[in-house]
Design a protein around this motif. Sequence first.
Motif, PDB file in Angstrom:
ATOM      1  N   ASP A   1       0.821  -1.213   0.000  1.00  0.00           N
ATOM      2  CA  ASP A   1       0.000   0.000   0.000  1.00  0.00           C
ATOM      3  C   ASP A   1       0.854   1.262   0.000  1.00  0.00           C
ATOM      4  N   GLN A   2       2.039   1.180   0.611  1.00  0.00           N
ATOM      5  CA  GLN A   2       2.885   2.377   0.764  1.00  0.00           C
ATOM      6  C   GLN A   2       3.443   2.888  -0.574  1.00  0.00           C
ATOM      7  N   VAL A   3       3.422   2.070  -1.618  1.00  0.00           N
ATOM      8  CA  VAL A   3       3.926   2.512  -2.919  1.00  0.00           C
ATOM      9  C   VAL A   3       2.787   2.881  -3.873  1.00  0.00           C
ATOM     10  N   ASN A   4       1.553   2.741  -3.403  1.00  0.00           N
ATOM     11  CA  ASN A   4       0.370   3.026  -4.212  1.00  0.00           C
ATOM     12  C   ASN A   4      -0.102   4.456  -3.951  1.00  0.00           C
ATOM     13  N   LYS A   5       0.071   5.343  -4.930  1.00  0.00           N
ATOM     14  CA  LYS A   5      -0.259   6.752  -4.747  1.00  0.00           C
ATOM     15  C   LYS A   5      -1.750   6.982  -4.500  1.00  0.00           C
ATOM     16  N   ARG A   6      -2.565   6.003  -4.811  1.00  0.00           N
ATOM     17  CA  ARG A   6      -4.005   6.145  -4.619  1.00  0.00           C
ATOM     18  C   ARG A   6      -4.477   5.597  -3.265  1.00  0.00           C
ATOM     19  N   HIS A   7      -3.530   5.119  -2.462  1.00  0.00           N
ATOM     20  CA  HIS A   7      -3.892   4.523  -1.171  1.00  0.00           C
ATOM     21  C   HIS A   7      -3.575   5.485  -0.031  1.00  0.00           C
ATOM     22  N   GLY A   8      -4.376   5.395   1.038  1.00  0.00           N
ATOM     23  CA  GLY A   8      -4.179   6.282   2.177  1.00  0.00           C
ATOM     24  C   GLY A   8      -2.873   6.069   2.903  1.00  0.00           C
ATOM     25  N   SER A   9      -2.252   4.886   2.739  1.00  0.00           N
ATOM     26  CA  SER A   9      -0.984   4.584   3.409  1.00  0.00           C
ATOM     27  C   SER A   9       0.233   4.956   2.568  1.00  0.00           C
ATOM     28  N   TYR A  10      -0.017   5.584   1.414  1.00  0.00           N
ATOM     29  CA  TYR A  10       1.094   5.925   0.518  1.00  0.00           C
ATOM     30  C   TYR A  10       2.114   6.826   1.212  1.00  0.00           C
ATOM     31  N   ILE A  11       3.403   6.535   0.969  1.00  0.00           N
ATOM     32  CA  ILE A  11       4.497   7.353   1.482  1.00  0.00           C
ATOM     33  C   ILE A  11       5.198   8.007   0.304  1.00  0.00           C
ATOM     34  N   ASP A  12       5.322   9.299   0.342  1.00  0.00           N
ATOM     35  CA  ASP A  12       5.928  10.044  -0.756  1.00  0.00           C
ATOM     36  C   ASP A  12       7.331   9.519  -1.054  1.00  0.00           C
ATOM     37  N   GLY A  13       7.554   9.125  -2.287  1.00  0.00           N
ATOM     38  CA  GLY A  13       8.864   8.644  -2.717  1.00  0.00           C
ATOM     39  C   GLY A  13       9.104   7.168  -2.498  1.00  0.00           C
ATOM     40  N   ALA A  14       8.165   6.471  -1.865  1.00  0.00           N
ATOM     41  CA  ALA A  14       8.349   5.042  -1.589  1.00  0.00           C
ATOM     42  C   ALA A  14       8.269   4.231  -2.884  1.00  0.00           C
ATOM     43  N   GLU A  15       9.164   3.251  -2.995  1.00  0.00           N
ATOM     44  CA  GLU A  15       9.208   2.403  -4.176  1.00  0.00           C
ATOM     45  C   GLU A  15       9.437   0.957  -3.757  1.00  0.00           C
ATOM     46  N   PRO A  16       9.023   0.007  -4.616  1.00  0.00           N
ATOM     47  CA  PRO A  16       9.315  -1.404  -4.324  1.00  0.00           C
ATOM     48  C   PRO A  16      10.818  -1.615  -4.134  1.00  0.00           C
ATOM     49  N   GLY A  17      11.166  -2.431  -3.150  1.00  0.00           N
ATOM     50  CA  GLY A  17      12.574  -2.688  -2.853  1.00  0.00           C
ATOM     51  C   GLY A  17      13.121  -1.840  -1.728  1.00  0.00           C
ATOM     52  N   MET A  18      12.384  -0.821  -1.310  1.00  0.00           N
ATOM     53  CA  MET A  18      12.812  -0.019  -0.163  1.00  0.00           C
ATOM     54  C   MET A  18      12.514  -0.760   1.137  1.00  0.00           C
ATOM     55  N   ILE A  19      13.206  -0.374   2.199  1.00  0.00           N
ATOM     56  CA  ILE A  19      13.018  -0.960   3.520  1.00  0.00           C
ATOM     57  C   ILE A  19      12.155  -0.016   4.339  1.00  0.00           C
ATOM     58  N   MET A  20      11.104  -0.554   4.939  1.00  0.00           N
ATOM     59  CA  MET A  20      10.091   0.255   5.602  1.00  0.00           C
ATOM     60  C   MET A  20      10.122   0.102   7.120  1.00  0.00           C
ATOM     61  N   ASP A  21      10.084   1.227   7.827  1.00  0.00           N
ATOM     62  CA  ASP A  21       9.881   1.271   9.278  1.00  0.00           C
ATOM     63  C   ASP A  21       8.420   1.658   9.487  1.00  0.00           C
ATOM     64  N   ASN A  22       7.606   0.730  10.025  1.00  0.00           N
ATOM     65  CA  ASN A  22       6.168   0.958  10.042  1.00  0.00           C
ATOM     66  C   ASN A  22       5.677   1.804  11.221  1.00  0.00           C
ATOM     67  N   VAL A  23       6.562   2.188  12.143  1.00  0.00           N
ATOM     68  CA  VAL A  23       6.173   3.078  13.238  1.00  0.00           C
ATOM     69  C   VAL A  23       6.539   4.516  12.891  1.00  0.00           C
ATOM     70  N   ALA A  24       7.780   4.739  12.484  1.00  0.00           N
ATOM     71  CA  ALA A  24       8.190   6.074  12.048  1.00  0.00           C
ATOM     72  C   ALA A  24       7.597   6.421  10.687  1.00  0.00           C
ATOM     73  N   ASN A  25       7.106   5.380   9.974  1.00  0.00           N
ATOM     74  CA  ASN A  25       6.497   5.555   8.662  1.00  0.00           C
ATOM     75  C   ASN A  25       7.484   6.172   7.670  1.00  0.00           C
ATOM     76  N   VAL A  26       8.707   5.655   7.684  1.00  0.00           N
ATOM     77  CA  VAL A  26       9.745   6.109   6.768  1.00  0.00           C
ATOM     78  C   VAL A  26      10.313   4.903   6.026  1.00  0.00           C
ATOM     79  N   SER A  27      10.885   5.171   4.863  1.00  0.00           N
ATOM     80  CA  SER A  27      11.487   4.106   4.075  1.00  0.00           C
ATOM     81  C   SER A  27      12.951   4.430   3.797  1.00  0.00           C
ATOM     82  N   PHE A  28      13.749   3.368   3.613  1.00  0.00           N
ATOM     83  CA  PHE A  28      15.178   3.498   3.370  1.00  0.00           C
ATOM     84  C   PHE A  28      15.534   2.900   2.011  1.00  0.00           C
ATOM     85  N   ASP A  29      16.516   3.468   1.374  1.00  0.00           N
ATOM     86  CA  ASP A  29      16.991   2.978   0.083  1.00  0.00           C
ATOM     87  C   ASP A  29      17.446   1.531   0.210  1.00  0.00           C
ATOM     88  N   GLY A  30      16.819   0.622  -0.540  1.00  0.00           N
ATOM     89  CA  GLY A  30      17.155  -0.792  -0.443  1.00  0.00           C
ATOM     90  C   GLY A  30      18.515  -1.130  -1.010  1.00  0.00           C
TER      91      GLY A  30
END
Length: 262
Positions: free
Chosen positions: A50-79
């Motif tokens: 959901d975090q990579v889907n721009k149409r979803h409420g859980s979307y994170i700006d700049g998130a892409e498949p292959g990134m590493i996600m922290d689900n509490v801080a709601n941030v992603s890291f370059d995979g």
Amino acid sequence: MANDVVKKKESNVVAFDESILLEDIGSGSEGMTKDDVMIPRLSILQQMSDQVNKRHGSYIDGAEPGMIMDNVANVSFDGEKGITVVPISYRRAHIEWKPDRGGLVNDHGSSSDCLESCQRGDKGEYFTSEGNEIVPTGEYFVFVIDGDGNHTPALLSMSKSQMKKAKQWNAMISRLMIDINGKKENPAMFWTSYQLTTVPESNDQGSWFGWSVKMNHDAQSGGIIQNLSNGKNIYLEARKFKKDVQSGNVNVSAESVDDDVM
């Protein structure tokens, strides 16, 4: 005029003694228990997350498949760059999930008794009579280390195709031997750090991103104590955190990024 007295503007700045800060050190988490502090889960974002889907409420700006996600801080890291982690504790768990990404049902712990009443799926999955799936999972409590030597606790899970990665990681941990008083000994798993990156994987059933684990400091290096900024403190904090995990004083986020892999 030249002889006019120039009045200084009054300042609202109050002199501050830094010793006051020292008196308050450690009070930021007063009154908080394990039920008030959430440890994040680290997951890999996939094509269907959901975090990579721009149409979803859980979307994170700049998130892409292959990134590493922290689900509490709601941030992603370059995979590709990955994250530096210090593993602290491992267990093999059996996690029950609702179908269709419906969320966590239960953590059945390390015992496999819960699998005995399950039906097997076409790919060897374990399904309960309610239609939930119980997934054998390798779980690591870790510290995520940033470039300044700061550490953040997290839980990292490896299941399905990634269980092979967990076994490989465990082999690296168990085979590491360092010289202590002239003897070769296997140190605590938090003696060294690892770089976790993500890599594309596929089989005849589809494609996804999986984990890649590389040891940062070998047996001759002195581990995190010699090689990480603030390494001694990280090691001591890891010892304390391991005791918290063993005593059950750690509360992990129940929510999980949809990181299903084949």
